[in-house]
Design an enzyme around this catalytic site. Structure first.
Site, mmCIF file in Angstrom:
data_model
loop_
_atom_site.group_PDB
_atom_site.id
_atom_site.type_symbol
_atom_site.label_atom_id
_atom_site.label_comp_id
_atom_site.label_asym_id
_atom_site.label_seq_id
_atom_site.Cartn_x
_atom_site.Cartn_y
_atom_site.Cartn_z
ATOM 1 N N ASP A 18 0.751 -1.425 0.157
ATOM 2 C CA ASP A 18 -0.086 -0.098 -0.094
ATOM 3 C C ASP A 18 0.860 1.353 -0.013
ATOM 4 O O ASP A 18 1.418 1.471 1.211
ATOM 5 C CB ASP A 18 -0.958 -0.196 1.293
ATOM 6 N N ASP A 73 -2.143 5.902 -5.470
ATOM 7 C CA ASP A 73 -2.345 4.746 -4.254
ATOM 8 C C ASP A 73 -2.601 3.560 -4.963
ATOM 9 O O ASP A 73 -3.599 3.135 -5.347
ATOM 10 C CB ASP A 73 -3.659 5.376 -3.733
#
Ligand SMILES: *[C@@H]1O[C@H](CO)[C@@H](O)[C@H](O)[C@H]1NC(C)=O
Ligand SMILES: *[C@@H]1O[C@H](CO)[C@@H](O)[C@H](O)[C@H]1NC(C)=O
Ligand SMILES: *[C@@H]1O[C@H](CO)[C@@H](O)[C@H](O)[C@H]1NC(C)=O
Ligand SMILES: *[C@@H]1O[C@H](CO)[C@@H](O)[C@H](O)[C@H]1NC(C)=O
Ligand SMILES: *[C@@H]1O[C@H](CO)[C@@H](O)[C@H](O)[C@H]1NC(C)=O
Ligand SMILES: *[C@@H]1O[C@H](CO)[C@@H](O)[C@H](O)[C@H]1NC(C)=O
Length: 477
Positions: free
Chosen positions: A84, A279
């Site tokens: 992430d 992201d």
């Protein structure tokens, strides 16, 4: 990556930078294969998981489709960690948590950590508490232990243990340390998270890594800490400044300056600056509402507000064409087939959604539906992102180390007059959106409301249909 381009790149770079292209026999990099997991309802997942601090309810996520194997402790406790770029802590669920110790626990896939079973466990503090907008999250201790990862043993790695948790995933957050929970929630000093620790320990030369997610149809990609694989993209890398928020580099936000379709640069908007967050933990991309409305109209997508998804004919994936994103002149083209996601099946037939959602009042996000088409170098030392068009399914590899210093990313050049500052509101809020020049119906409408939900017969009463059942499947998280 062609050798002629490499040679040209070398000429353009200073002699110091040209040295960066020399490949060592054992480059100081950590290469790790990452695997894509089929997420049945990416929209619901995105919505559930965005960090409270940065985003509003409808768009969140910390969840990612891409994971890597790792282990913590002595002896090793295996974990499957989601990569992430939108968060900064590594964390795993405690084996003893109610969530993970209950029967039929959802934690088995990701793995759990048991402090008492590790001889190298060290307690740090009890400030770990990550929470999501819908109220789910995890809280517990920060600890240190030995991490095994990419063939390396990293001692004294700090991470969170979820003793109380409502989220079954283990996460490997690799963002800026200032975005760690212990900093932004508990007000404590930052600790070296994984990429920083690798740099501090000299496993890699500098806090920088490259992410190659590969094609939607391929199941693996790779993350390379401290290096660039010049075979995994075409052309040359272009360096863009990361945008500061309230004067601080905290997230991977860059300026999107124009967008076009089917190779017509700027045909959707031009001369506007939209801050966008890169992201990897977001399955979809989230763009300004007026732009999204126009795209939905052009792709005949039907937005269903209850699902938060726009349904499209799966045949759209077979159309030629692309969405072209420009960042101060650097363009990444996302082919149509990367934008159409099979979200489920209805009576054996695929049900598709468009991988684009409305950002609403939040910062726009370029998630995996964009990132798969780009090779992205995250250079946290120089606060820059280097981008190139990905080379789908590349089988060759040519790994170059990233050096420390301002010209350390190999085969990369700066972009002249790149936009380096844009107002990014607190809490990720942003105002307005670009003026859309495309003509689809409703494209110029001024209201902020999304197209009205279109009823789908198969999403009707009882949600007994397979597609709907699958789409609803994760609501209980
Ligand atoms: C992770 O480990 C599992 C089980 O050993 C294996 O099947 C999988 O291929 C591994 N994934 C990656 C990305 O290395
Ligand atoms: C380790 O085990 C002891 C005894 O069962 C227990 O009291 C303690 O809470 C455990 N510690 C952790 C960190 O799980
Ligand atoms: C974590 O933070 C949330 C929100 O601030 C709070 O409600 C919760 O009690 C905290 N959990 C723990 C275990 O401290
Ligand atoms: C990449 O490989 C996958 C799996 O073999 C294939 O389905 C896909 O079409 C390939 N993509 C490209 C762009 O060649
Ligand atoms: C875009 O900006 C450039 C430079 O400021 C300017 O020359 C050009 O006319 C602008 N184009 C449009 C369509 O506004
Ligand atoms: C897409 O482009 C290819 C190659 O240019 C062409 O052969 C094909 O017919 C096109 N398909 C459609 C649906 O336009």
């Amino acid at each position: 990556m062609k050798s002629s381009t490499l040679a040209l790149a070398a000429q353009l770079l200073s002699s110091v930078a040209a040295f960066n292209l020399v490949q060592r026999e054992n480059p100081r990099v950590l290469n790790l294969d990452i695997q894509r997991r089929h997420v049945i309802n990416p929209v619901a997942r995105d919505r559930l998981r965005r960090r409270q601090k940065t985003v509003q309810e409808t768009l969140d996520n910390l969840e990612t489709l891409y994971f890597a194997n790792a282990s913590l402790g002595t002896p090793e406790q295996k974990l499957r960690l989601h990569i992430d770029t939108g968060s900064s802590d590594l964390w795993a669920n405690a084996a003893s948590s109610q969530l993970c110790s209950s029967r039929g626990s959802q934690c088995a896939d990701s793995g759990t950590y048991d402090a008492n079973s590790s001889s190298t466990y060290e307690f740090v503090n009890s400030a770990f508490n990550i929470s999501y907008v819908d109220g789910s999250g995890a809280a517990g201790d920060y600890a240190k232990d030995t991490l095994h990862f990419g063939g390396q043993e990293i001692k004294g790695m700090q991470f969170g243990i979820g003793y109380v948790s409502s989220s079954p995933e283990g996460i490997l957050g690799i963002g800026y340390t200032i975005n760690e929970v212990q900093v932004n929630r508990a007000g404590l000093k930052a600790y070296p998270n994984l990429p920083q620790l690798l740099a501090d320990n000299g496993n890699i030369n500098t806090n920088a890594y490259s992410l190659w997610l590969n094609d939607l149809d391929a199941s693996t990609g790779s993350i390379l800490f401290g290096g660039v694989d010049t075979e995994k993209y075409t052309g040359q890398l272009s360096k863009l400044p990361i945008i500061r928020e309230q004067g601080v580099y905290a997230e991977f936000i860059i300026a999107l300056t124009s967008m076009g379709m089917n190779g017509k640069a700027g045909s959707l908007f031009n001369n506007d600056t939209v801050p966008v967050l890169l992201d990897s933990g977001s399955s979809l991309m989230y763009l300004p509402d007026n732009l999204v409305r126009s795209l939905y109209s052009q792709f005949s997508a039907q937005y269903d507000s209850t699902q938060g998804a726009a349904f499209v004919d799966c045949g759209l994936a077979d159309q030629n064409g692309s969405l072209d994103f420009s960042f101060s002149g650097v363009t990444i083209s996302v082919p149509m087939n990367e934008l159409v996601i099979v979200a489920g099946y209805q009576r054996g037939k695929p049900v598709c959604i468009l991988g684009i959602g409305p950002a609403g009042d939040s910062t726009c996000v370029l998630g995996d539906t964009f990132l798969r088409s780009a090779y992205v170098v995250y250079d946290l030392e120089n606060n820059q992102i280097a981008l190139a068009q990905t080379n789908f399914n590349a089988t060759k590899t040519s790994i170059q180390e990233i050096q420390s210093g301002s010209n350390g990313v190999p085969d990369a050049s700066g972009v002249a007059n790149a936009v380096s500052s844009v107002a990014v509101g607190t809490g990720g809020a942003r105002n307005g959106g670009p003026q859309i020049s495309a003509t689809g119906a409703g494209a110029q409408s001024t209201g902020a409301a999304m197209p009205v939900a279109t009823p789908h017969p198969w999403l009707g009463a009882g949600a007994v249909v397979a597609g709907a059942g699958l789409l609803m499947g994760f609501n209980g998280l």
